[in-house]
Design an enzyme around this catalytic site. Structure first.
Site, PDB file in Angstrom:
ATOM      1  CE  LYS A  88      -1.767   1.536   3.989  1.00 44.38           C
ATOM      2  NZ  LYS A  88      -1.518   2.981   4.232  1.00 44.38           N
ATOM      3  CG  ASN A  89       2.248   2.625   3.477  1.00 43.11           C
ATOM      4  OD1 ASN A  89       1.095   2.930   3.164  1.00 43.11           O
ATOM      5  ND2 ASN A  89       2.589   2.358   4.719  1.00 43.11           N
TER       6      ASN A  89
ATOM      7  CB  CYS B 142      -5.866   9.886  10.238  1.00 43.98           C
ATOM      8  SG  CYS B 142      -4.259   9.332  10.727  1.00 43.98           S
TER       9      CYS B 142
ATOM     10  NE  ARG C  71      -0.098  10.598   9.609  1.00 41.48           N
ATOM     11  CZ  ARG C  71      -0.596   9.522   8.989  1.00 41.48           C
ATOM     12  NH1 ARG C  71      -1.766   9.051   9.342  1.00 41.48           N
ATOM     13  NH2 ARG C  71       0.049   8.964   7.986  1.00 41.48           N
TER      14      ARG C  71
ATOM     15  CG  ASP D 145       2.650   1.565   9.350  1.00 45.21           C
ATOM     16  OD1 ASP D 145       3.012   1.770   8.180  1.00 45.21           O
ATOM     17  OD2 ASP D 145       2.278   2.468  10.115  1.00 45.21           O
TER      18      ASP D 145
ATOM     19  NE  ARG E 161      -7.850   4.299   5.020  1.00 47.19           N
ATOM     20  CZ  ARG E 161      -7.552   5.497   5.506  1.00 47.19           C
ATOM     21  NH1 ARG E 161      -8.172   5.951   6.567  1.00 47.19           N
ATOM     22  NH2 ARG E 161      -6.622   6.243   4.944  1.00 47.19           N
TER      23      ARG E 161
HETATM   24  C1  EPZ Z   1       3.729   6.988   6.065  1.00 42.08           C
HETATM   25  O1  EPZ Z   1       2.891   8.017   6.547  1.00 42.08           O
HETATM   26  C2  EPZ Z   1       2.850   5.766   5.948  1.00 42.08           C
HETATM   27  N1  EPZ Z   1       1.777   6.020   4.976  1.00 42.08           N
HETATM   28  C3  EPZ Z   1       2.257   5.407   7.311  1.00 42.08           C
HETATM   29  O2  EPZ Z   1       1.506   4.201   7.135  1.00 42.08           O
HETATM   30  C4  EPZ Z   1       3.407   5.147   8.276  1.00 42.08           C
HETATM   31  O3  EPZ Z   1       2.894   4.890   9.554  1.00 42.08           O
HETATM   32  C5  EPZ Z   1       4.331   6.381   8.335  1.00 42.08           C
HETATM   33  O4  EPZ Z   1       4.790   6.705   7.001  1.00 42.08           O
HETATM   34  C6  EPZ Z   1       5.542   6.150   9.215  1.00 42.08           C
HETATM   35  O5  EPZ Z   1       6.262   5.058   8.734  1.00 42.08           O
HETATM   36  C7  EPZ Z   1       2.075   5.963   3.660  1.00 42.08           C
HETATM   37  O6  EPZ Z   1       3.207   5.747   3.263  1.00 42.08           O
HETATM   38  C8  EPZ Z   1       0.939   6.193   2.708  1.00 42.08           C
HETATM   39  P1  EPZ Z   1       5.591  10.405   8.263  1.00 42.08           P
HETATM   40  P2  EPZ Z   1       3.454   9.552   6.581  1.00 42.08           P
HETATM   41  O7  EPZ Z   1       5.544  11.656   7.477  1.00 42.08           O
HETATM   42  O8  EPZ Z   1       4.304   9.794   5.410  1.00 42.08           O
HETATM   43  C9  EPZ Z   1       5.637  13.607  11.723  1.00 42.08           C
HETATM   44  C10 EPZ Z   1      -0.264   2.704   7.508  1.00 42.08           C
HETATM   45  O9  EPZ Z   1      -0.844   2.218   8.501  1.00 42.08           O
HETATM   46  N2  EPZ Z   1       5.640  14.598  10.638  1.00 42.08           N
HETATM   47  O10 EPZ Z   1       6.800   9.542   8.190  1.00 42.08           O
HETATM   48  O11 EPZ Z   1       2.288  10.450   6.818  1.00 42.08           O
HETATM   49  C11 EPZ Z   1       4.280  12.925  11.829  1.00 42.08           C
HETATM   50  O12 EPZ Z   1       3.400  13.698  12.610  1.00 42.08           O
HETATM   51  C12 EPZ Z   1       0.119   4.182   7.510  1.00 42.08           C
HETATM   52  O13 EPZ Z   1       0.023   2.067   6.469  1.00 42.08           O
HETATM   53  C13 EPZ Z   1       5.824  15.938  10.968  1.00 42.08           C
HETATM   54  O14 EPZ Z   1       5.973  16.286  12.142  1.00 42.08           O
HETATM   55  O15 EPZ Z   1       4.330   9.489   7.903  1.00 42.08           O
HETATM   56  C14 EPZ Z   1       4.603  11.618  12.487  1.00 42.08           C
HETATM   57  O16 EPZ Z   1       4.682  11.822  13.883  1.00 42.08           O
HETATM   58  C15 EPZ Z   1      -0.192   4.853   8.821  1.00 42.08           C
HETATM   59  N3  EPZ Z   1       5.812  16.864   9.973  1.00 42.08           N
HETATM   60  C16 EPZ Z   1       5.996  11.300  11.937  1.00 42.08           C
HETATM   61  O17 EPZ Z   1       6.522  12.523  11.400  1.00 42.08           O
HETATM   62  C17 EPZ Z   1       5.651  16.508   8.643  1.00 42.08           C
HETATM   63  O18 EPZ Z   1       5.685  17.407   7.767  1.00 42.08           O
HETATM   64  C18 EPZ Z   1       5.994  10.245  10.845  1.00 42.08           C
HETATM   65  O19 EPZ Z   1       5.232  10.752   9.773  1.00 42.08           O
HETATM   66  C19 EPZ Z   1       5.457  15.152   8.334  1.00 42.08           C
HETATM   67  C20 EPZ Z   1       5.459  14.210   9.336  1.00 42.08           C
END
Ligand code: EPZ
Length: 423
Positions: free
Chosen positions: A22-23, A116, A121, A305, A397
């Site tokens: 998915k990711n 979410c 996020r 995850d 999802r």
């Molecule tokens: C990706 O989300 C994945 N989704 C998530 O999978 C996964 O949990 C996450 O990476 C972490 O590995 C997809 O790839 C579609 P991040 P993403 O930006 O990119 C903070 C699942 O269950 N952050 O790495 O949104 C954020 O708040 C889903 O498959 C900022 O602070 O994750 C979080 O605490 C859930 N500022 C941390 O970084 C930003 O601009 C990780 O977020 C962006 C993120």
């Protein structure tokens, strides 16, 4: 609204295959908007998040055809339309179109994807990177408006190795003037898959999988590409735990075992037997698993995850387990639901202390997000009597017909449509 009814007590045995990640598919679908051409993608999972991303892309003018697990995308007629929040809010990953649309059109207006159930996020790292590349960004009325007449390379260090921010900046860099260096980049395998897709289109991206990625801007991209999506390591990890928690013996096919290392290591520490083959992995557990501590970390650490699924197994482990969730600030909603099944869990901030109990009991529970829902299925597989899991649309999802896969391994699990029986 649909629900699962799970009758616990059966060991899972047999063989199942894993779908595409998915990711990985979501950022690659977004990236396909960059080129005025055609993308043919193989090993595409037929899951809700893919269908929502398809809607977003078709709204922008792309043609997206799914044929089994193949996807044909034609991005020739894509236009930079404003994307309303009603679409953006349906899928966090819709924010990945920012990088591709700013590259192709140099001007975009998209609604914030919104938070979410696992956290707020934010998008600050995405925005900071785009500003450094010369974009003018306005955030108002719930929209991000970005304009970048001359997108140029930059040397940016991410405060946190954000997966989405890394992906958006990779996409923003492929046609920028000069080279973009992304430091403290996310190292997830899905980042490598995006790099391979972009390079197959003629981009020059190097270093994905490491903490520094270099994107050398090119003049234009090709107009035709074929790409096979990597296997879903989180789906595979979920199945590994399904085998372990039920004391089963399952061969999981079509995996990349290197991507499963953090999960395999933790399962072996819990006394589970993990046997790796070229593109499959076997998980056997004869006794009650041992309690283990774990902390979620960016790849190659233990994946956030997989935290809910691993916690489900710890609820019936021998001993006490300490779980730290260091990635998301609100990824413990499954705890209340597991407690309804008799789990003994104390929560202190981002640390959960789980005291293993001899057995769980079936209950009425509800999925609060994708992985929490998966964790409830795993708990239901071992709970006494029936567990009724509401809101399985969350599970759909990220998992293709999870109940069919586990039924094929001997689980007693059925999908029921609430509206049919009037409840
Ligand atoms: C990706 O989300 C994945 N989704 C998530 O999978 C996964 O949990 C996450 O990476 C972490 O590995 C997809 O790839 C579609 P991040 P993403 O930006 O990119 C903070 C699942 O269950 N952050 O790495 O949104 C954020 O708040 C889903 O498959 C900022 O602070 O994750 C979080 O605490 C859930 N500022 C941390 O970084 C930003 O601009 C990780 O977020 C962006 C993120």
């Amino acid at each position: 609204m649909e629900k699962f009814i799970v009758m616990g007590g059966n060991r899972l045995t047999g063989e199942i295959a894993v779908n595409g990640a998915k990711n990985a598919i979501l950022p690659i679908m977004a990236a396909s908007l960059i080129t005025k051409g055609k993308s043919t993608l193989f090993n595409v999972p037929i899951i809700q998040d893919v269908l929502v991303m398809q809607k977003v892309m078709e709204y922008l003018g792309a043609k997206v055809v799914l044929d089994g697990n193949m996807m044909y995308i034609d991005s020739e007629d894509v236009k930079p339309r404003d994307i309303h929040e009603s679409l953006m809010r349906q899928l966090r990953a819709s924010n990945l179109v920012i990088g591709s649309l700013i590259t192709r059109f140099r001007k975009i207006k998209v609604a914030f994807p919104g938070g979410c159930n696992i956290g707020s996020r934010p998008m600050d790292l995405h925005i900071k990177g785009l500003l450094a590349m010369g974009a003018k960004i306005t955030e108002r009325y719930g929209y991000i408006e970005a304009e970048a007449t001359n997108l140029h390379g930059c040397d940016i260090l991410l405060d946190f190795p954000s997966v989405g921010a890394t992906e958006n900046l990779m996409m923003a860099g492929v046609l920028a003037e000069g080279t973009t260096i992304i430091r403290n980049a996310a190292r997830e395998p899905e980042i490598i898959d995006l790099q391979n897709y972009l390079n197959a289109l003629g981009a020059k991206v190097r270093g994905a999988g490491l903490d520094t990625i270099k994107v050398e801007g090119v003049k234009e991209l090709g107009t035709s590409v074929e790409h096979t999506i990597i296997p879903d390591r989180i789906e595979a990890g979920t199945h590994m735990i399904a085998a372990a928690i039920t004391g089963g013996d399952v061969l999981i096919d079509k995996v990349i075992t290197d991507h499963l290392e953090p999960i395999s290591a933790k399962l072996m520490e819990a006394g589970v037997e993990v046997i790796k083959y070229d593109d499959s992995i076997r998980v056997k557990a004869s006794n009650r698993v041992k309690a283990v501590d774990f902390k979620t970390l960016p790849f190659p650490g233990f994946p956030t995850d997989m935290q809910p699924q691993m916690m489900a197994m710890m609820t019936v482990a021998d001993g006490t387990s300490i779980v730290s969730e260091s990635i998301f600030e609100n990824r413990f909603k499954h705890i209340d639901e597991l407690r309804r099944m008799g789990a003994n869990i104390k929560l202190e901030g981002r640390v959960a202390i789980i005291k293993g109990v001899p057995s769980l009991s079936g209950a009425f529970v509800e999925a609060t997000d994708l992985r929490a829902g998966a964790a409830l299925v795993l708990a239901g597989l071992v709970a006494e009597d029936a567990t009724v899991i509401e809101k399985v649309e969350y599970i759909d999802r990220g998992y293709e017909r999870l109940e069919s896969k586990y039924s094929s391994l001997g689980a007693r699990i059925i999908r029921v449509n609430n509206s049919r029986n009037g409840s």
